[in-house]
Write a protein that holds these residues in place. Structure first.
Motif, PDB file in Angstrom:
ATOM      1  N   ASP A 142       0.836  -1.316   0.094  1.00 30.64           N
ATOM      2  CA  ASP A 142       0.005  -0.095  -0.082  1.00 30.64           C
ATOM      3  C   ASP A 142       0.826   1.361  -0.080  1.00 30.64           C
ATOM      4  O   ASP A 142       0.301   2.469  -0.143  1.00 30.64           O
ATOM      5  CB  ASP A 142      -0.965   0.055   1.324  1.00 30.64           C
ATOM      6  CG  ASP A 142      -1.970  -1.105   1.175  1.00 30.64           C
ATOM      7  OD1 ASP A 142      -2.637  -1.473   0.172  1.00 30.64           O
ATOM      8  OD2 ASP A 142      -2.009  -1.946   2.347  1.00 30.64           O
ATOM      9  N   GLN A 169       8.568   4.478  -2.053  1.00 29.50           N
ATOM     10  CA  GLN A 169       9.365   4.603  -1.062  1.00 29.50           C
ATOM     11  C   GLN A 169      10.185   3.377  -0.887  1.00 29.50           C
ATOM     12  O   GLN A 169      10.177   2.765   0.080  1.00 29.50           O
ATOM     13  CB  GLN A 169       8.581   4.903   0.292  1.00 29.50           C
ATOM     14  CG  GLN A 169       7.681   6.231   0.366  1.00 29.50           C
ATOM     15  CD  GLN A 169       8.481   7.438  -0.026  1.00 29.50           C
ATOM     16  OE1 GLN A 169       9.646   7.416   0.170  1.00 29.50           O
ATOM     17  NE2 GLN A 169       7.863   8.561  -0.107  1.00 29.50           N
ATOM     18  N   PRO A 219       5.526  16.490   5.408  1.00 30.52           N
ATOM     19  CA  PRO A 219       4.076  15.978   5.705  1.00 30.52           C
ATOM     20  C   PRO A 219       3.685  15.254   4.237  1.00 30.52           C
ATOM     21  O   PRO A 219       3.954  15.695   3.034  1.00 30.52           O
ATOM     22  CB  PRO A 219       3.366  17.300   5.898  1.00 30.52           C
ATOM     23  CG  PRO A 219       4.543  18.121   6.134  1.00 30.52           C
ATOM     24  CD  PRO A 219       5.726  17.687   5.491  1.00 30.52           C
ATOM     25  N   ILE A 237       2.447   5.472  -6.914  1.00 31.20           N
ATOM     26  CA  ILE A 237       1.556   5.930  -5.803  1.00 31.20           C
ATOM     27  C   ILE A 237       0.217   6.036  -6.296  1.00 31.20           C
ATOM     28  O   ILE A 237      -0.936   5.633  -5.868  1.00 31.20           O
ATOM     29  CB  ILE A 237       1.759   7.338  -5.112  1.00 31.20           C
ATOM     30  CG1 ILE A 237       3.253   7.156  -4.254  1.00 31.20           C
ATOM     31  CG2 ILE A 237       0.800   7.878  -4.093  1.00 31.20           C
ATOM     32  CD1 ILE A 237       3.740   8.384  -3.624  1.00 31.20           C
ATOM     33  N   HIS A 258      -3.626   3.983  -5.755  1.00 32.52           N
ATOM     34  CA  HIS A 258      -4.799   4.545  -5.525  1.00 32.52           C
ATOM     35  C   HIS A 258      -6.027   4.415  -6.231  1.00 32.52           C
ATOM     36  O   HIS A 258      -7.074   4.829  -6.066  1.00 32.52           O
ATOM     37  CB  HIS A 258      -4.761   6.277  -5.070  1.00 32.52           C
ATOM     38  CG  HIS A 258      -3.887   6.434  -3.906  1.00 32.52           C
ATOM     39  ND1 HIS A 258      -4.611   6.343  -2.540  1.00 32.52           N
ATOM     40  CD2 HIS A 258      -2.677   6.631  -3.527  1.00 32.52           C
ATOM     41  CE1 HIS A 258      -3.741   6.434  -1.356  1.00 32.52           C
ATOM     42  NE2 HIS A 258      -2.720   6.683  -2.115  1.00 32.52           N
TER      43      HIS A 258
HETATM   44  P1  ADP Z   1       2.790  11.703   6.902  1.00 30.95           P
HETATM   45  O1  ADP Z   1       2.495  10.818   8.166  1.00 30.95           O
HETATM   46  O2  ADP Z   1       4.083  11.521   6.157  1.00 30.95           O
HETATM   47  O3  ADP Z   1       2.508  12.920   7.041  1.00 30.95           O
HETATM   48  P2  ADP Z   1       0.593   9.885   5.907  1.00 30.95           P
HETATM   49  O4  ADP Z   1       1.288   8.510   6.061  1.00 30.95           O
HETATM   50  O5  ADP Z   1      -0.203  10.452   7.026  1.00 30.95           O
HETATM   51  O6  ADP Z   1       1.842  10.969   5.845  1.00 30.95           O
HETATM   52  O7  ADP Z   1      -0.210   9.769   4.374  1.00 30.95           O
HETATM   53  C1  ADP Z   1      -1.422  10.460   4.217  1.00 30.95           C
HETATM   54  C2  ADP Z   1      -2.096   9.782   3.188  1.00 30.95           C
HETATM   55  O8  ADP Z   1      -1.567  10.035   1.907  1.00 30.95           O
HETATM   56  C3  ADP Z   1      -2.095   8.249   3.362  1.00 30.95           C
HETATM   57  O9  ADP Z   1      -3.183   7.775   4.156  1.00 30.95           O
HETATM   58  C4  ADP Z   1      -2.037   7.652   1.897  1.00 30.95           C
HETATM   59  O10 ADP Z   1      -3.455   7.539   1.444  1.00 30.95           O
HETATM   60  C5  ADP Z   1      -1.473   8.831   1.217  1.00 30.95           C
HETATM   61  N1  ADP Z   1       0.055   8.208   0.918  1.00 30.95           N
HETATM   62  C6  ADP Z   1       1.277   9.109   1.459  1.00 30.95           C
HETATM   63  N2  ADP Z   1       2.211   8.466   0.997  1.00 30.95           N
HETATM   64  C7  ADP Z   1       1.780   7.380   0.267  1.00 30.95           C
HETATM   65  C8  ADP Z   1       2.482   6.379  -0.601  1.00 30.95           C
HETATM   66  N3  ADP Z   1       4.024   6.609  -0.573  1.00 30.95           N
HETATM   67  N4  ADP Z   1       2.076   5.472  -1.038  1.00 30.95           N
HETATM   68  C9  ADP Z   1       0.434   5.431  -0.926  1.00 30.95           C
HETATM   69  N5  ADP Z   1      -0.283   6.504  -0.381  1.00 30.95           N
HETATM   70  C10 ADP Z   1       0.499   7.450   0.142  1.00 30.95           C
END
Ligand code: ADP
Ligand code: MG
Ligand code: ZN
Length: 617
Positions: free
Chosen positions: A179, A183, A220, A355, A359
């Motif tokens: 998911d 990265q 973020p 990514i 989605h």
């Molecule tokens: P962070 O904690 O780095 O601020 P999050 O993990 O909360 O970011 O990411 C927020 C949302 O963005 C996730 O729930 C996901 O839906 C999407 N997302 C972010 N990065 C990725 C990724 N590398 N692959 C897939 N979805 C991602």
């Protein structure tokens, strides 16, 4: 900080809470006792001794209780004067006991009954019933109430004592590495942790010590929280998480007790993942601010000692996430704590495409969808943005009554994220529309005329909700990681060309160029202060970036005199770019008119249309 300095902290806190409860109970009991005492004497009125003797002579006294220090007198009940009724509403009085030897004689004479009460209750028993029992009772009720309250409220400032409320525990996160897209490096460094949680024996046998904690660092929305969950999901272990801001509370000691609870739970349920999100909220360096925060410091100390205290071979792995690694206390980063740093950076072109692919799994796509193209248009976007774009595209498809999402939905979604929604109902007057059209075509022409610039993707004069009246969208043909000085200068020229068009055609200047000016100036300043691209300062660095993963604000590191010279250099760059843009537009004024008229008619034109008109003289 010497380790093991804080382990008593917990006991201390519990005792504090106990004492606090006891004090409350004591106060309540005292108030209760005073109240009861006054209530019981309220029905008994005080009178003078002489009044008592008068009453006695008048035959109004029915019964006298002779205490050590007072007489309690019960009046004869009027309704039934022969019977003395102690309890049915007969009036009672009391008076001080005077050493009166004739008292008993007088009482006998008037035929009044009297008695001295025999104290049957022992003083110890009385003390127990009036003090100890109520205190215990009140304490019990209070602590029960508090416990259920703090559970319900998730532990607010009222939450004394034990508190597990905000700890977010998940048996299964349901998220795996599949998911998290784009990265790869981060996932690779985390697979070892997954393996450790899976078969810790293998590592223990060899005598290898695994890192206790890893810190996920990045801007973020790049998927740090998601990655932490994915580690738990891959290893199939429970996930305990708490956000850094949850620790910082009104009462000193609450944060520390939360840390303690978190680790206690984790050790009981090992193997598992403990995740502390936004760890910078507690992990801020302790010595770089004036008014230091006691609560945060205590919490941090508790965290440090817990991290040292637990046995890593049990299979508890601590993950932290932050987008401000530079403010973290050095003690957190030393070996044996968060000694591993996993960078979760903004995704590149390939990453963004992956990514998007993650989605769109549940989205019905039209055949014309080209994710590569969408990824190209979203340079600088993070995972959260891309997830948002996919959803916006799907919403637009539904709005337009389609059952599949097509490429135009995606491109529109990209624009919505960048510039806001179209604001079709805003009506600009004819003059303004004209100025905006020439302004935008000015940008586009400057781009097309220069060697080192990106092709035009789209020009529009439909206003957007985020404030733009029109814009020119450029799109790189490929992802770039370096920029040359020439490219930067061309970009600055493109930015100032909007205003230049206003000047060339209308001989005026409007407020519409403010964003262009801001961006052009920032770019020129970076060239001078950070990239060593000015002749005046050469390779000298004059600014440093403060928080790289957030807004990337820069701070001057030079003297004020130098700053003045920097401003002059920046002005020179901008001025030269402006001159160049004016020249371009004057040389191509005919094309400028042609394209602007077409744009005024169509409102939005594509890059291809633009090139066609430009070349079709
Ligand atoms: P962070 O904690 O780095 O601020 P999050 O993990 O909360 O970011 O990411 C927020 C949302 O963005 C996730 O729930 C996901 O839906 C999407 N997302 C972010 N990065 C990725 C990724 N590398 N692959 C897939 N979805 C991602
Ligand atoms: Mg997060
Ligand atoms: Zn502009």
């Amino acid at each position: 900080m010497p380790t093991g300095q804080m382990p008593n902290n917990g006991k201390q806190n519990d005792t504090k809470t106990l004492i606090r409860f006891m004090l409350i109970a004591l106060v309540v009991t005292s108030v209760l006792n005073i109240f009861l005492a006054s209530a019981s004497t309220r029905t008994v009125t005080q009178i003078k001794y002489s009044d008592f003797t008068n009453m006695l002579e008048e035959g109004k006294v029915g019964y006298v209780e002779i205490d050590d220090d007072r007489l309690i007198i019960t009046e004869v009940d009027d309704s039934n004067s022969t019977e003395v009724n102690l309890y049915k509403g007969a009036k009672r009085y009391y008076t001080g006991r005077i050493d009166d030897p004739s008292l008993k004689e007088n009482l006998d004479k008037m035929g009044v009954e009297y008695d001295t009460p025999v104290d049957t209750s022992s003083p110890i028993l009385e003390f127990i019933t009036t003090w100890i029992l109520p205190i215990l009772l009140i304490y019990g009720v209070f602590s029960l109430f508090m416990r259920s309250y703090s559970k319900k409220m998730g532990g607010g400032p009222m939450a004394f004592g034990k508190n597990n409320a905000k700890i977010f525990a998940q048996k299964e996160t349901g998220v795996t590495f599949a998911d998290v897209a784009g990265q790869e490096e981060a996932k690779e460094s985390l697979t070892e942790i997954v393996d450790f949680l899976h078969n810790s024996d293998k590592y223990i046998k060899v005598g290898a010590k695994l890192p206790k904690g890893a810190l996920l660092v990045g801007p973020p929305g790049t998927g740090k929280t998601l990655l932490a969950k994915a580690v738990a999901g891959e290893a199939n272990v429970p996930f305990y998480s708490l956000s850094g801001s949850d620790f910082v509370e009104m009462f000193v000691g609450v944060g520390a007790s939360r840390v303690r609870d978190l680790f206690k739970q984790a050790v009981e349920n090992a193997p598992c993942i403990v995740f502390i999100d936004e760890i910078d909220a507690i992990g801020k360096s302790r010595d770089n601010q004036v008014g230091s925060n006691d609560e945060r410091e205590q919490t941090l100390n508790q965290l440090l000692s817990e991290m040292d205290g637990f046995d890593a071979s049990k299979g508890v792995v601590i993950l932290g996430a932050t987008n401000r690694p530079e403010v973290l206390d050095k003690a957190l980063l030393r070996p044996g704590r968060f000694d591993r740093r996993v960078i979760v950076d903004k995704p590149d072109l390939k990453g963004r495409e992956q990514i998007l692919a993650v989605h769109i799994k549940d989205v019905k796509l039209d055949t014309d969808v080209d994710l590569h193209h969408v990824a190209l248009a979203t340079s600088g976007g993070v995972g959260a943005d891309l997830a948002n774009i996919v959803n916006e595209a799907a919403l637009r498809a539904v709005r337009l009554g389609r059952t599949t999402v097509n490429q135009s939905d995606f491109m529109e979604a990209v624009e919505v994220i960048i510039a806001g929604k179209e604001k079709k109902d805003r009506i600009m007057n004819e003059k303004e529309r004209k100025i905006v059209a020439y302004h935008e075509v000015g940008h586009a022409l400057a781009t097309a005329m220069q060697k080192h610039s990106q092709p035009v993707q789209k020009i529009t004069i439909v206003p957007r909700t985020m404030g733009s009246l029109g814009y020119t969208m450029q799109m790189p043909e490929e992802e770039r990681f370096l920029m040359t000085k020439e490219e930067l200068l061309d970009q600055i020229t493109t930015l100032v060309a909007g205003r230049a068009a206003e000047e060339v055609i209308f001989n005026t200047a409007t407020t519409g160029a403010s964003n262009d000016i801001e961006r052009a100036t920032a770019m020129a300043r970076s060239m001078v202060t950070q990239y060593g691209m000015s002749n005046r300062f050469g390779m000298m660095g004059l600014e440093s970036i403060q928080n790289k993963y957030l807004d990337g604000r820069s701070v001057a590191t030079c003297s004020e005199t130098t700053s003045t010279v920097v401003d002059e250099e920046v002005f020179k760059i901008l001025n030269a770019a402006h001159k160049r843009a004016v020249e371009f537009l004057k040389d191509n004024e005919e094309a400028l008119h042609r394209i602007a008229l077409f744009l005024l008619e169509k409102e939005t034109i594509t890059g291809e249309e633009f090139m066609e008109i430009l070349n079709n003289k």
